[in-house]
Design an enzyme around this catalytic site. Sequence first.
Site, PDB file in Angstrom:
ATOM      1  CG  ASP A 243      43.778  39.378  36.626  1.00 60.34           C
ATOM      2  OD1 ASP A 243      44.914  38.950  36.415  1.00 60.34           O
ATOM      3  OD2 ASP A 243      43.546  40.366  37.349  1.00 60.34           O
ATOM      4  CG  ASN A 253      41.984  44.027  38.403  1.00 60.59           C
ATOM      5  OD1 ASN A 253      42.886  43.466  37.800  1.00 60.59           O
ATOM      6  ND2 ASN A 253      42.168  45.180  39.045  1.00 60.59           N
TER       7      ASN A 253
HETATM    8  O1  MRU Z   1      48.067  38.461  41.154  1.00 60.05           O
HETATM    9  P1  MRU Z   1      48.577  39.353  40.080  1.00 60.05           P
HETATM   10  O2  MRU Z   1      49.656  40.285  40.515  1.00 60.05           O
HETATM   11  O3  MRU Z   1      48.937  38.605  38.827  1.00 60.05           O
HETATM   12  O4  MRU Z   1      47.290  40.266  39.712  1.00 60.05           O
HETATM   13  C1  MRU Z   1      47.433  41.228  38.731  1.00 60.05           C
HETATM   14  C2  MRU Z   1      46.199  42.029  38.504  1.00 60.05           C
HETATM   15  O5  MRU Z   1      45.157  41.833  39.095  1.00 60.05           O
HETATM   16  C3  MRU Z   1      46.264  43.054  37.405  1.00 60.05           C
HETATM   17  O6  MRU Z   1      45.472  44.156  37.709  1.00 60.05           O
HETATM   18  C4  MRU Z   1      45.783  42.428  36.109  1.00 60.05           C
HETATM   19  O7  MRU Z   1      46.431  41.211  35.902  1.00 60.05           O
HETATM   20  C5  MRU Z   1      45.988  43.325  34.927  1.00 60.05           C
HETATM   21  S1  MRU Z   1      47.633  43.455  34.497  1.00 60.05           S
HETATM   22  C6  MRU Z   1      47.692  44.442  33.149  1.00 60.05           C
END
Ligand code: MRU
Length: 359
Positions: A243, A253
């Site tokens: 992220d 992440n």
């Molecule tokens: O809370 P989320 O579902 O948005 O979290 C998503 C993640 O942590 C993913 O691993 C990250 O955003 C990468 S998506 C290609």
Amino acid sequence: MKINGVEYRTIWPDARCRYVEIIDQTRLPHFFEVQRLDSLDAVVHAIKTMQVRGAPLIGATAAYGMAIAMLEDDSDGYLDQAAEALIASRPTAVNLRWAVERMVSRLATLPHTRRNFEAWAEAAAICEEDVRINRAIGQHGFEIIQHLARQKGPETLNILTHCNAGWLATVDWGTALSPIYMAFNEGLSVHVWVDETRPRNQGASLTAWELGRHGVPHTVITDNAGGHYMQHGQVDMVIVGADRVTKTGDVCNKIGTYLKALAAFDNKIPFYVAVPSPTIDWAITDALREIEIEERGQEEVACLQGRLANGEIAQVRVLPETSSAANPAFDVTPARLVTGIITERGICRPGEIADLFED
Ligand code: MRU
């Protein structure tokens, strides 16, 4: 990606650029529902409630949010208001701010009359770039999988992944899952350990769904089981998304990624992170101190959502009424635990990201 033979992306504009449609990810895996977003408020709501989620898709959705806002009011004041509302919708994934700032810098100097048209064009460009980037990450990651498969011999290569960094988390192809799709499409024998990823179960509900749709062999495991399978030689590689990544290679992440990295390190298992360049935050160096970790509602921990025998979706409480819960949504994996970063420009050691993006 194809669903029942039909090509889908996770977000798409209507032909006359008046609204966008999304796959409502809160209804998966049990219901495949398309949701229309035709106002700035609807876009902000979709990001906050995670109808769309995953760093790249949050960015793409926010870009379309700016375009829809320009339909509502193309004034300077509303441009700023829309940017603020979108950036405030979720704090951790840097793609959100990256996309909104790109839209603002594209639109701010334009005459009002041009803003609507240019906004939809720019949002579409962000989506096309996302797909191109994810395919390139897939190609580079595929080389790693091929190398490990050659090393292992004829047996199936077992890959563990955490959360959902597949095509549902992007516009298409995914980041961490893109190399796996490419390996599978090339006929390599792969099997994926899918962490359920409490508390929102992105692994169990989204990763399992999309791998299943594509026919990729996979097994859902509890988040606590990965270390055990590593110790017993049943994991050959870990690949996750991100992220927000610092230029020094620290990776933020989904919560639980850090613990997976520690277990992989302890068992000498390669730990790769798929990172599209919009997910790199060039402005920070100290991830633990500078990255805001989203704290989500405790009901996500206190309750579980699922389908009843009669097909309805229901929520059940698992905690005693008197207990409270904490719910940090992300954590930081230090660069020292990361084997390599897979970007659209190639693969590098965590500390060498800047070399790949010198320009
Ligand atoms: O809370 P989320 O579902 O948005 O979290 C998503 C993640 O942590 C993913 O691993 C990250 O955003 C990468 S998506 C290609």
